[in-house]
Design an enzyme around this catalytic site. Sequence first.
Site, PDB file in Angstrom:
ATOM      1  CD  GLU A 101       1.126  -5.521   5.553  1.00  0.00           C
ATOM      2  OE1 GLU A 101       2.053  -6.347   5.705  1.00  0.00           O
ATOM      3  OE2 GLU A 101       0.359  -5.540   4.577  1.00  0.00           O
ATOM      4  CD  GLU A 141      -3.398  -7.464   2.631  1.00  0.00           C
ATOM      5  OE1 GLU A 141      -3.141  -6.261   2.492  1.00  0.00           O
ATOM      6  OE2 GLU A 141      -4.161  -7.896   3.492  1.00  0.00           O
ATOM      7  CB  ALA A 151      -0.888  -0.013   1.234  1.00  0.00           C
ATOM      8  N   GLY A 184       0.258  -4.901   0.927  1.00  0.00           N
ATOM      9  CA  GLY A 184      -0.938  -4.902   0.079  1.00  0.00           C
ATOM     10  C   GLY A 184      -0.654  -5.515  -1.291  1.00  0.00           C
TER      11      GLY A 184
HETATM   12  N1  CO8 Z   1       4.521   3.214  -0.371  1.00  0.00           N
HETATM   13  C1  CO8 Z   1       4.947   4.388  -0.942  1.00  0.00           C
HETATM   14  N2  CO8 Z   1       6.137   4.495  -1.591  1.00  0.00           N
HETATM   15  C2  CO8 Z   1       6.909   3.389  -1.656  1.00  0.00           C
HETATM   16  C3  CO8 Z   1       6.525   2.169  -1.078  1.00  0.00           C
HETATM   17  C4  CO8 Z   1       5.263   2.099  -0.413  1.00  0.00           C
HETATM   18  N3  CO8 Z   1       4.776   0.955   0.122  1.00  0.00           N
HETATM   19  N4  CO8 Z   1       7.504   1.252  -1.295  1.00  0.00           N
HETATM   20  C5  CO8 Z   1       8.468   1.906  -1.997  1.00  0.00           C
HETATM   21  N5  CO8 Z   1       8.116   3.187  -2.210  1.00  0.00           N
HETATM   22  C6  CO8 Z   1       8.879   4.233  -2.931  1.00  0.00           C
HETATM   23  C7  CO8 Z   1      10.036   4.740  -2.087  1.00  0.00           C
HETATM   24  O1  CO8 Z   1       9.605   5.737  -1.188  1.00  0.00           O
HETATM   25  C8  CO8 Z   1      10.979   5.253  -3.163  1.00  0.00           C
HETATM   26  O2  CO8 Z   1      10.513   6.496  -3.603  1.00  0.00           O
HETATM   27  P1  CO8 Z   1      11.577   7.734  -3.804  1.00  0.00           P
HETATM   28  O3  CO8 Z   1      12.474   7.248  -4.905  1.00  0.00           O
HETATM   29  O4  CO8 Z   1      10.705   8.885  -4.196  1.00  0.00           O
HETATM   30  O5  CO8 Z   1      12.276   7.893  -2.510  1.00  0.00           O
HETATM   31  C9  CO8 Z   1      10.774   4.290  -4.328  1.00  0.00           C
HETATM   32  O6  CO8 Z   1       9.504   3.654  -4.079  1.00  0.00           O
HETATM   33  C10 CO8 Z   1      11.833   3.200  -4.381  1.00  0.00           C
HETATM   34  O7  CO8 Z   1      11.894   2.585  -3.112  1.00  0.00           O
HETATM   35  P2  CO8 Z   1      13.260   2.402  -2.277  1.00  0.00           P
HETATM   36  O8  CO8 Z   1      14.235   3.482  -2.631  1.00  0.00           O
HETATM   37  O9  CO8 Z   1      12.896   2.249  -0.835  1.00  0.00           O
HETATM   38  O10 CO8 Z   1      13.764   1.028  -2.903  1.00  0.00           O
HETATM   39  P3  CO8 Z   1      14.679  -0.066  -2.212  1.00  0.00           P
HETATM   40  O11 CO8 Z   1      15.011  -1.022  -3.301  1.00  0.00           O
HETATM   41  O12 CO8 Z   1      15.790   0.558  -1.461  1.00  0.00           O
HETATM   42  O13 CO8 Z   1      13.743  -0.787  -1.124  1.00  0.00           O
HETATM   43  C11 CO8 Z   1      11.744  -1.829  -0.333  1.00  0.00           C
HETATM   44  C12 CO8 Z   1      12.626  -1.511  -1.546  1.00  0.00           C
HETATM   45  C13 CO8 Z   1      12.481  -2.758   0.622  1.00  0.00           C
HETATM   46  C14 CO8 Z   1      10.499  -2.551  -0.880  1.00  0.00           C
HETATM   47  C15 CO8 Z   1      11.355  -0.537   0.398  1.00  0.00           C
HETATM   48  O14 CO8 Z   1      10.902   0.411  -0.557  1.00  0.00           O
HETATM   49  C16 CO8 Z   1      10.254  -0.706   1.407  1.00  0.00           C
HETATM   50  O15 CO8 Z   1      10.504  -1.211   2.487  1.00  0.00           O
HETATM   51  N6  CO8 Z   1       9.018  -0.291   1.058  1.00  0.00           N
HETATM   52  C17 CO8 Z   1       7.892  -0.352   1.960  1.00  0.00           C
HETATM   53  C18 CO8 Z   1       7.372  -1.768   2.052  1.00  0.00           C
HETATM   54  C19 CO8 Z   1       6.219  -1.862   3.016  1.00  0.00           C
HETATM   55  O16 CO8 Z   1       6.318  -1.619   4.184  1.00  0.00           O
HETATM   56  N7  CO8 Z   1       5.039  -2.279   2.481  1.00  0.00           N
HETATM   57  C20 CO8 Z   1       3.836  -2.452   3.264  1.00  0.00           C
HETATM   58  C21 CO8 Z   1       3.032  -1.204   3.231  1.00  0.00           C
HETATM   59  S1  CO8 Z   1       1.670  -1.300   4.351  1.00  0.00           S
HETATM   60  C22 CO8 Z   1       0.507  -2.206   3.522  1.00  0.00           C
HETATM   61  O17 CO8 Z   1       0.731  -2.648   2.429  1.00  0.00           O
HETATM   62  C23 CO8 Z   1      -0.795  -2.384   4.232  1.00  0.00           C
HETATM   63  C24 CO8 Z   1      -1.838  -3.029   3.334  1.00  0.00           C
HETATM   64  C25 CO8 Z   1      -3.199  -2.682   3.838  1.00  0.00           C
HETATM   65  C26 CO8 Z   1      -4.323  -3.052   2.887  1.00  0.00           C
HETATM   66  C27 CO8 Z   1      -4.127  -2.676   1.433  1.00  0.00           C
HETATM   67  C28 CO8 Z   1      -4.648  -1.314   1.082  1.00  0.00           C
HETATM   68  C29 CO8 Z   1      -4.254  -0.878  -0.339  1.00  0.00           C
END
Ligand code: CO8
Length: 258
Positions: A132, A112, A66, A109
């Site tokens: 999460e 999911e 998400a 998400g």
């Molecule tokens: N949301 C928003 N932006 C994101 C997300 C995210 N989940 N994941 C990555 N991005 C963005 C980063 O902010 C970054 O943007 P920018 O270049 O502008 O800084 C770009 O994508 C590239 O990401 P990274 O530089 O972080 O890339 P890495 O290769 O270093 O890392 C990771 C990749 C490990 C995947 C890292 O990006 C990360 O940890 N992301 C978050 C993962 C996460 O926690 N996901 C769970 C989110 S909560 C959720 O999904 C709840 C679901 C609820 C129901 C569903 C409703 C839709």
Amino acid sequence: MSTFDCIDTFITGGTAVIELNRPRQLNALNRKMVSEVVEAMESFDRNEEVQVIVLTGKGHSFSAGADIDEMAEDDPIRLELLNQFADWDRLSLIKKPIIGAVKGFVFGGGFELALCCDLLIAASGTEFSFPEVSLGVMPGAGGTQRLTKLAGRTKALQWLWTGERITAEDALAHGVINQIVSPELLMEETLKFAAKIAKQPPLSLRLIKDSVNKAVDYPLYEGMQYERKNFYLLFASQDQKEGMNAFVEKRKPEYKGR
Ligand code: CO8
């Protein structure tokens, strides 16, 4: 030609492909993207040219979950009023087979959404995770339910409590995915797999999915009664006559989806 902002779509043969299209954000799922996926799925579900739907992501990853930027300031009342999971509920009503072609990060998400697919093909190196827990929340779009039904309580709790990354091999071993292919061949192999399914009679595909989904929720006896009704129903179709006549006449059947 796709008219969406956050996804792309196209049809090839009898297969419709939906691509998540925010690769710079690793296809983080904002609400608009989810709505568009559902809209596209429903439209392909009604389109008689389409037998199978493939869901994939552009760029390195299927989806990193998400959109945290969009979600960070949410509060319970806003979430209730948005009723955003209504879109997710509509995904469970899609009748045609959905194959997910996943790669890179399949997180939160995004995981999911992948679990809403009927079958999953993963590129080698794909990592699945429910991170999460480390954000102070938990999955909300069916993750705890669907993962547990596929992999069992023990593995589901381990993965959901730790947020650890699950390799494609582990996901395969625990029944979460169907197949691992090399990253370069992900779409080719998925489309081949889709074509194999797409040539089957559409009504059979539809009622098989309907019956198998009931197996997840129904006790055995009720599930078998349900299956029987679907079995009977297929005898009302032209395709049943065509399939059986073609066998007797030693020729290839031509199915019409009627
Ligand atoms: N949301 C928003 N932006 C994101 C997300 C995210 N989940 N994941 C990555 N991005 C963005 C980063 O902010 C970054 O943007 P920018 O270049 O502008 O800084 C770009 O994508 C590239 O990401 P990274 O530089 O972080 O890339 P890495 O290769 O270093 O890392 C990771 C990749 C490990 C995947 C890292 O990006 C990360 O940890 N992301 C978050 C993962 C996460 O926690 N996901 C769970 C989110 S909560 C959720 O999904 C709840 C679901 C609820 C129901 C569903 C409703 C839709």
